[in-house]
Design a protein around this motif. Sequence first.
Motif, PDB file in Angstrom:
ATOM      1  N   SER A  45      47.572  -8.568   8.143  1.00  0.00           N
ATOM      2  CA  SER A  45      48.246  -9.195   7.861  1.00  0.00           C
ATOM      3  C   SER A  45      47.701 -10.849   7.060  1.00  0.00           C
ATOM      4  O   SER A  45      48.147 -11.569   6.525  1.00  0.00           O
ATOM      5  N   THR A  46      46.571 -11.877   7.675  1.00  0.00           N
ATOM      6  CA  THR A  46      46.307 -12.616   7.846  1.00  0.00           C
ATOM      7  C   THR A  46      45.587 -13.071   6.639  1.00  0.00           C
ATOM      8  O   THR A  46      45.986 -13.834   6.230  1.00  0.00           O
ATOM      9  N   ALA A 155      37.239  -5.127  10.180  1.00  0.00           N
ATOM     10  CA  ALA A 155      36.988  -3.824   9.414  1.00  0.00           C
ATOM     11  C   ALA A 155      37.807  -3.575   9.993  1.00  0.00           C
ATOM     12  O   ALA A 155      39.073  -3.291  11.132  1.00  0.00           O
TER      13      ALA A 155
HETATM   14  C1  6PG Z   1      43.118  -4.270   8.536  1.00  0.00           C
HETATM   15  C2  6PG Z   1      42.036  -4.979   8.992  1.00  0.00           C
HETATM   16  C3  6PG Z   1      41.258  -5.993  10.418  1.00  0.00           C
HETATM   17  C4  6PG Z   1      42.277  -6.709  10.654  1.00  0.00           C
HETATM   18  C5  6PG Z   1      42.112  -7.062  11.936  1.00  0.00           C
HETATM   19  C6  6PG Z   1      43.252  -8.357  11.922  1.00  0.00           C
HETATM   20  O1  6PG Z   1      42.520  -2.932   8.224  1.00  0.00           O
HETATM   21  O2  6PG Z   1      43.931  -3.860   9.418  1.00  0.00           O
HETATM   22  O3  6PG Z   1      40.234  -4.406   8.304  1.00  0.00           O
HETATM   23  O4  6PG Z   1      40.132  -5.746  10.329  1.00  0.00           O
HETATM   24  O5  6PG Z   1      41.553  -8.020   9.901  1.00  0.00           O
HETATM   25  O6  6PG Z   1      42.670  -6.329  12.662  1.00  0.00           O
HETATM   26  O7  6PG Z   1      45.169  -7.957  11.462  1.00  0.00           O
HETATM   27  P1  6PG Z   1      45.918  -9.492  10.928  1.00  0.00           P
HETATM   28  O8  6PG Z   1      44.749  -9.918   9.960  1.00  0.00           O
HETATM   29  O9  6PG Z   1      47.210  -8.294  10.607  1.00  0.00           O
HETATM   30  O10 6PG Z   1      45.539  -9.527  12.451  1.00  0.00           O
END
Ligand code: 6PG
Length: 250
Positions: A45-46, A155
Amino acid sequence: MGEVRVRRLQDADAVMRAAADRFVARAREATARSGRFTVALAGGSTPRALYRLLAGGPDRGSVSWENVDFFFGDERAVPPDHPDSNYRMARETLFDPIGAVAERVHRMRGELPDLEAAAGAYQAELARVFGVSGPGALPAFDLVLLGLGADAHTASLFPATAALDERGRWVAANEVPVLSTSRLTLTPPVLNAAAEVHFLVTGETKAAAVASVLEGPRDPHRFPAQLVEVPHGMVTWFIDGPAARELRHG
Ligand code: 6PG
């Protein structure tokens, strides 16, 4: 080990503005040098806010989007129209608004029943687009965008999972027991072949993971983001105040 820069910014909006500025600069540099820009997008989501800013912000016209090859750092085992699909998130926030060239959006096929086959197919796509193959060769992205989980995964390299130790294949179908699923992910050798990596991390829920990865003991099986070191490039952490709260230095 390559250069690591930690940029602590006031809030999430400032993180996205700084990351967008560097994304645009990198895209322009790469396109001027080689006629194209290869980027692996982060999921979750970020990055939504970053993709929206790139697609609709003041710098939108600064990037020759028609010369950008979009890849993904990872993908869930879902179809491309599923709410959890990283591809769907990027399509809605970036590809559709900029009118991305379909042939230059290289999607991981998470919908395939055989995820190992999907990983192999993605490796073949990387080899084709980057024009690399053979032992020791690696696709070298101009930029890789990554997020960070509260458990320090990045990832789909989750703690104590097999893909952490993958040094041959470029793409893995990684079983993630804590999520009761498998996911497609670029492997450490590909991430570390990049010229530049950006971590985008916001919010207090990530503060402990940020401190563990950047200042904790070296233990990549516990803190997988520590695997990302780009020996010939630069890693920049774009972190807001809440996510930086447990850092002792910098
Ligand atoms: C995914 C991402 C994962 C993500 C982190 C942070 O597919 O979800 O590749 O590595 O960057 O889990 O997730 P948020 O940005 O939702 O906190």
